[in-house]
Design a protein around this motif. Sequence first.
Motif, short mmCIF file in Angstrom:
data_model
loop_
_atom_site.label_atom_id
_atom_site.label_comp_id
_atom_site.label_asym_id
_atom_site.label_seq_id
_atom_site.Cartn_x
_atom_site.Cartn_y
_atom_site.Cartn_z
N TYR A 32 0.81 -1.21 0.00
CA TYR A 32 0.00 0.00 0.00
C TYR A 32 0.85 1.26 0.00
N ILE A 37 -4.05 1.91 -3.15
CA ILE A 37 -5.10 0.93 -3.40
C ILE A 37 -6.13 1.56 -4.34
N LEU A 42 -10.52 -1.64 -3.05
CA LEU A 42 -11.02 -1.33 -1.72
C LEU A 42 -12.50 -1.66 -1.59
N VAL A 54 -12.40 -4.64 7.67
CA VAL A 54 -11.39 -3.96 6.86
C VAL A 54 -10.79 -2.76 7.59
N PHE A 76 -14.84 4.39 3.45
CA PHE A 76 -14.26 4.20 2.12
C PHE A 76 -13.24 5.29 1.81
N LEU A 79 -10.12 5.14 4.16
CA LEU A 79 -9.18 4.06 3.87
C LEU A 79 -8.41 4.30 2.57
N GLN A 80 -9.03 4.98 1.62
CA GLN A 80 -8.29 5.32 0.40
C GLN A 80 -7.16 6.30 0.71
N THR A 83 -4.17 4.32 3.92
CA THR A 83 -4.10 2.87 3.70
C THR A 83 -3.52 2.12 4.89
N ILE A 86 -6.01 0.11 6.97
CA ILE A 86 -6.64 -1.10 6.44
C ILE A 86 -6.08 -2.30 7.20
#
Length: 112
Positions: A32, A37, A42, A54, A76, A79-80, A83, A86
């Motif tokens: 990552y 990612i 994802l 996650v 979402f 986490l993008q 990373t 995650i």
Amino acid sequence: MLKIYGIPACNTMKKTFDYLNEKGIPYEFHDYKKKGISADQLRYFLDQLGEETVLNKQGSTYRQLSDSEKANLDVFTYLQEKTSAIKRPILVQNDRCFAGFKPEELDNWLTN
């Protein structure tokens, strides 16, 4: 082929690499930190494993958030951008996902 997603400096990742190497199981590693990612990947993790699995709530990245930030978190998007929040590792093989490192459960997952 088995693909492992995570960051190389993580102790759980190191345990997973050692475990797979000892068993002679080949794998491809997705870092990552170097590769990030994709939104599609994802979303796949979230669809397959769920947000509660996650999102790594044990890690310092998540724990540094205020209670207000946690309450209003768009998982979402977060986490993008982060990373390192995650869960590690996430393993993917034959359109199946597995998160974390528990040797007995991983054995069952790999053989089924």
